[in-house]
Enzyme design. Structure first.
Site, PDB file in Angstrom:
ATOM      1  N   GLU A  88      -1.940  -9.405   3.564  1.00  0.00           N
ATOM      2  CA  GLU A  88      -1.440  -9.784   4.898  1.00  0.00           C
ATOM      3  C   GLU A  88      -2.494  -9.713   5.988  1.00  0.00           C
ATOM      4  O   GLU A  88      -2.241 -10.166   7.118  1.00  0.00           O
ATOM      5  CB  GLU A  88      -0.257  -8.881   5.279  1.00  0.00           C
ATOM      6  CG  GLU A  88      -0.613  -7.487   5.795  1.00  0.00           C
ATOM      7  CD  GLU A  88      -1.004  -6.494   4.733  1.00  0.00           C
ATOM      8  OE1 GLU A  88      -1.326  -5.350   5.091  1.00  0.00           O
ATOM      9  OE2 GLU A  88      -1.009  -6.859   3.532  1.00  0.00           O
ATOM     10  N   CYS A  91       0.838  -1.195   0.000  1.00  0.00           N
ATOM     11  CA  CYS A  91       0.000   0.000   0.000  1.00  0.00           C
ATOM     12  C   CYS A  91       0.888   1.266   0.000  1.00  0.00           C
ATOM     13  O   CYS A  91       1.544   1.551  -0.976  1.00  0.00           O
ATOM     14  CB  CYS A  91      -0.988  -0.037   1.156  1.00  0.00           C
ATOM     15  SG  CYS A  91      -2.410   1.064   0.934  1.00  0.00           S
ATOM     16  N   HIS A 144      -3.916  -5.557   0.316  1.00  0.00           N
ATOM     17  CA  HIS A 144      -3.450  -6.096   1.597  1.00  0.00           C
ATOM     18  C   HIS A 144      -3.700  -7.603   1.697  1.00  0.00           C
ATOM     19  O   HIS A 144      -4.712  -8.047   2.247  1.00  0.00           O
ATOM     20  CB  HIS A 144      -4.152  -5.391   2.754  1.00  0.00           C
ATOM     21  CG  HIS A 144      -3.819  -3.945   2.887  1.00  0.00           C
ATOM     22  ND1 HIS A 144      -2.740  -3.499   3.631  1.00  0.00           N
ATOM     23  CD2 HIS A 144      -4.408  -2.849   2.365  1.00  0.00           C
ATOM     24  CE1 HIS A 144      -2.696  -2.179   3.568  1.00  0.00           C
ATOM     25  NE2 HIS A 144      -3.688  -1.758   2.810  1.00  0.00           N
TER      26      HIS A 144
END
Length: 229
Positions: free
Chosen positions: A174, A87, A172
């Site tokens: 993660e 990001c 994202h």
């Protein structure tokens, strides 16, 4: 491999990246920039991970630590170290590489489908289409020589590789449900827009997070392999 992470806000930790690193036997350390922890020396790390946050790459005046962070990112790229940006971190890589970072037409917040390019399928073994969690309003031009790996309907440049060792991911992979809850709590009221989901839809995502985690591990395994070759 010693992987060092730069974290911008408390509610956007490395999450699944640190879980992957420990599972693979890598050393994983973190500088919490929001807590004014000192930046690391480049010589102490083998690879660098730069996380996301609500600030932008041009917000140096608001976040004085950002000038030093930009130096670390640029130095890591210059030294040929493996660098992963998520990001804001992807935008940092683009900025350090001389590419323009600017406001996107749409804010993209929530679970939305990502389309892999041919290069993304071939280079990173990405599925042709997959859902990923997004939280961004800025975008970037691709750095010179970069391969575009993925796009969405709201944002053309979602993932790129400058080399086998340098990877930028706008979305994202993660996140776990805990990180999504933290981002919702830390970011205040949601804006309105065609690519902004409800908080309820974002939270109800345990299965999506598990799928993202599996894809993340596959992507990181390829990134780390390039770092030791």
């Amino acid at each position: 491999m010693h992987i060092h992470c730069l974290q911008h806000v408390s509610y956007e930790p490395a999450a699944g990246i640190s879980t992957w690193a420990h599972a693979r036997g890598h050393e994983f350390t973190v500088t919490r920039l929001f807590a004014n922890e000192p930046l690391p020396e480049l010589s102490t790390m083998d690879a660098l991970v730069v996380m996301g946050g609500p600030m932008g790459v041009h917000d140096d005046a608001l976040y004085p630590w950002m000038r030093g962070e930009k130096h670390v990112v640029a130095a890591a790229l210059e030294a040929g170290k493996p660098v992963l940006g998520v990001c804001l971190g992807a935008q940092m890589i683009a900025h350090a590489s001389g590419a323009r970072v600017y406001r996107n037409r749409f804010q993209e917040i929530g679970w939305f489908p990502v389309e892999a390019t041919d290069a993304g399928v071939e280079k990173m073994a990405l599925p042709r289409s997959f859902d990923a969690f997004h939280w961004h309003g800025d975008t970037f031009q691709l750095p010179a020589g970069a391969l575009q790996l993925a796009r969405t309907g709201a944002c053309e440049n979602q993932m790129f590789a400058v080399s086998d060792r340098v990877l930028g991911i706008q979305f994202h992979l993660e996140v776990t449900p805990n990180e999504i809850a933290g981002m919702l709590a830390g970011s205040g009221d949601l804006p309105e827009g065609p690519y902004v989901q409800s908080a309820e839809r974002m939270r109800d995502a345990a299965a999506a997070c598990e799928a993202s985690g599996r894809l993340l591990a596959s992507v990181l395994d390829r990134w780390a392999k390039a770092g030791v070759e």
